[in-house]
Design a protein around this motif. Structure first.
Motif, short mmCIF file in Angstrom:
data_model
loop_
_atom_site.label_atom_id
_atom_site.label_comp_id
_atom_site.label_asym_id
_atom_site.label_seq_id
_atom_site.Cartn_x
_atom_site.Cartn_y
_atom_site.Cartn_z
N HIS A 47 -3.50 -5.90 -7.77
CA HIS A 47 -3.98 -4.81 -8.89
C HIS A 47 -3.82 -4.78 -10.22
N ARG B 77 -3.71 -7.32 -1.51
CA ARG B 77 -4.52 -7.47 -2.96
C ARG B 77 -3.95 -7.30 -3.92
N GLY C 125 0.68 -1.15 0.34
CA GLY C 125 0.00 0.47 -0.36
C GLY C 125 1.05 0.74 -0.15
N GLU D 10 1.94 -8.34 -1.73
CA GLU D 10 0.82 -7.18 -1.69
C GLU D 10 -0.19 -8.08 -1.24
N GLU E 220 -1.87 4.18 -5.78
CA GLU E 220 -0.44 3.12 -5.15
C GLU E 220 -1.03 2.62 -6.66
N LYS F 289 -9.82 3.57 0.66
CA LYS F 289 -9.09 3.57 1.54
C LYS F 289 -8.70 5.12 2.28
N ARG G 24 -6.45 7.39 -3.44
CA ARG G 24 -5.29 6.52 -3.43
C ARG G 24 -5.22 5.01 -4.11
#
Length: 527
Positions: free
Chosen positions: A42, A40, A15, A38, A119, A50, A115
């Protein structure tokens, strides 16, 4: 059996904290083998769910200058029009209540961050800079090395279970706090707050909430929507933050004892709660109900951490370590501070130095910055709706932040032990003064008439205040930085005198000895 791969640095979490740490390490240590894991996948959706969209000066400076992301920030995010406060509890006529903010944008930039966009960009940028980022990776086990031994990380993805070794294990896993929980480092800091937040796939134009031309013309340009707008009342504040995707972030943060989370923990209850306390915002949200993207809540969000940096080559950054409060948006600031200390420790390691004294010193410094910031929030939520006291408190808190912590960061003084040694007495003087002022604000609030006139308290017109912001980017050598910091603490002492004299207009019993310094002006309308 295949050899277990070994990396110089493994970052748990991709993140904001983990990706910025990876970029920071790449810039400072170009040959470092860095792996980011990570959970999550992408790319994230725009307006990702977030918190932490609003930056203040240290975080903005860190992203723009230290990490070299200014072009991306200016192109793909929103330049913030400062913080803005409306004392509108129970009212929908914003033009007739006290407003605190700036009429013009101050020189040192800060941003409203989307965010998801940020990110995704950071992930791509990390990979462009040769950093391996593996998404869809869930940590399943840790083996912590001691006395020079390597750390072990076990994780799984769609393909299989994996094991790797790491010289440095760096926790950026957010509230999951993998290492914080592993070592039982979480500490109660005595601050009790809850939050709910959601995003609407539409822009909320606060500038259109009233048609009063005089009210509109108070700001140039008339774009209050670019601010982090706070609608405040006793024990709570609501935020409005625009996102560059076109969505709007809305949240409520409240003292747990004054406003129980159960009264707002789902969208319908939240909307009913807003209707009683911030009716203009409630109408704007209700009109966009079909544009609701998400909704979440967080109970007891604030916590401390017993240790963030270890000579055994592990460290914590961002919310994986400690978290203060969303008010004043300090999250990115503490990411910047933590990442700076982690990179310095890795530099000492590469140079073959004994890590123990450096890890201890950096941990003590980080903890002191955290501890000195906590009084700005703890026990202070009761006065949030006080249009007489809160504007002065906010101005004091900003002055303390711009005058003391910001110069240490902007002048690269966080790891300059000679500089820190020279200003130690001045920093202790500022710390003690801040504690006295936070106590004064509470006592003043108890005596306050809580006047709430139709007025804009324009911080831009306080020239000494605007100058604090305007000179943050001055290039100073060590001697000049020492003198600048000492001058700022002198200013804070004089400001404390001015505030004390204003407070005694509410209750002479608040009177205390004055320093005798020439006092900077405060808001005439608040006197």
């Amino acid at each position: 059996m295949a050899n277990t791969p070994t990396h110089d640095a493994v970052i748990l979490g991709g993140g904001l904290a983990g990706l910025t740490l990876a970029l920071h390490l790449r810039a400072d240590h170009p040959d470092l083998d860095i792996l980011v894991l990570e959970r999550r996948r992408h790319p994230l959706p725009a307006a990702a769910h977030k918190v932490g969209e609003s930056t203040v000066e240290i975080g903005a400076h860190y992203f723009a200058e230290t990490l070299g992301l200014r072009e991306h920030l200016e192109r793909d995010h929103i330049r913030k029009f400062g913080f803005r406060f409306f004392f509108s509890d129970g009212r929908d006529d914003l033009e007739n209540v006290t407003e605190l903010g700036v009429s013009k944008v101050l020189p040192t930039p800060s941003y409203q961050l989307d965010r998801g966009i940020l990110e995704n960009f950071l992930t791509d940028e990390a990979r462009r800079r040769g950093i391996e980022v593996r998404d869809g990776a869930t940590i399943s086990g840790l083996g912590m090395g001691e006395h020079g031994a390597l750390h072990e990380v076990r994780y799984r993805d769609d393909a299989s279970q994996h094991t790797l070794k790491a010289r440095w294990l760096l926790d950026a896993s957010g509230r999951a706090g993998l290492l914080r929980r592993h070592f039982k480092l979480t500490r109660d800091n005595g601050h009790r707050g809850n939050a709910v937040w959601f995003r609407l796939d539409d822009r909320i134009e606060i500038d259109g909430w009233c048609s009063d031309a005089d009210w509109s013309d108070r700001c140039s340009p008339p774009e209050r929507w670019r601010s982090t707008n706070h609608l405040v009342g006793p024990g709570y504040w609501s935020w409005l933050i625009p996102l560059s995707s076109g969505a709007h972030s809305v949240g409520i943060v409240a003292d747990a004892g004054m406003h129980p989370l159960e009264s707002m923990r789902d969208f319908d209850r939240m909307l009913q709660w807003l209707g009683a306390r911030q009716p203009a915002l409630a109408r704007a949200v209700a009109e966009r109900r079909d544009a609701l993207l998400d909704f979440s809540f967080l109970r007891d969000y604030s916590y401390g951490c017993a240790q963030l940096f270890s000579a055994d080559r592990w460290a914590l950054t961002g919310e994986a370590g400690a978290f203060l409060d969303p008010f004043y948006s300090p999250g990115s600031d503490f990411i910047a501070i933590g990442n700076t200390y982690i990179s310095a420790l890795i530099g000492h390691d590469h140079a073959g130095r004994n890590l123990a004294p450096h890890a201890f010193m950096y941990d003590q410094l980080y903890q002191s910055f955290y501890a000195n910031s906590l009084p700005l929030f703890r026990q202070q939520y009761a006065l949030l709706g006080d249009a007489e006291v809160l504007p002065v408190k906010v101005t004091w808190d900003y002055s303390y932040y711009w005058g003391v912590l910001c110069p240490l960061v902007f002048q690269q003084g966080l790891t300059d032990l000679e500089l820190l040694g020279r200003v130690r007495t001045d920093l202790e003087r500022a710390q003690a003064l801040n504690l006295r002022m936070q106590d004064l604000f509470l006592r003043w609030h108890a005596a306050s008439a809580n006047r709430n006139p139709r007025a804009m308290l324009d911080q831009y017109e306080l020239r000494w205040f605007a100058d604090l912001n305007g000179h943050l980017h001055d290039a100073l050598d060590r001697d000049a930085t020492v003198e600048r910091l000492r001058g700022h603490v002198d200013l804070l002492e004089a400001l404390a005198d001015a505030i004390m004299l204003q407070a005694t207009g509410s209750d002479p019993r608040l009177k205390a000895p004055l320093s005798g310094r020439r006092r900077p002006p405060l808001f005439a309308a608040a006197a």
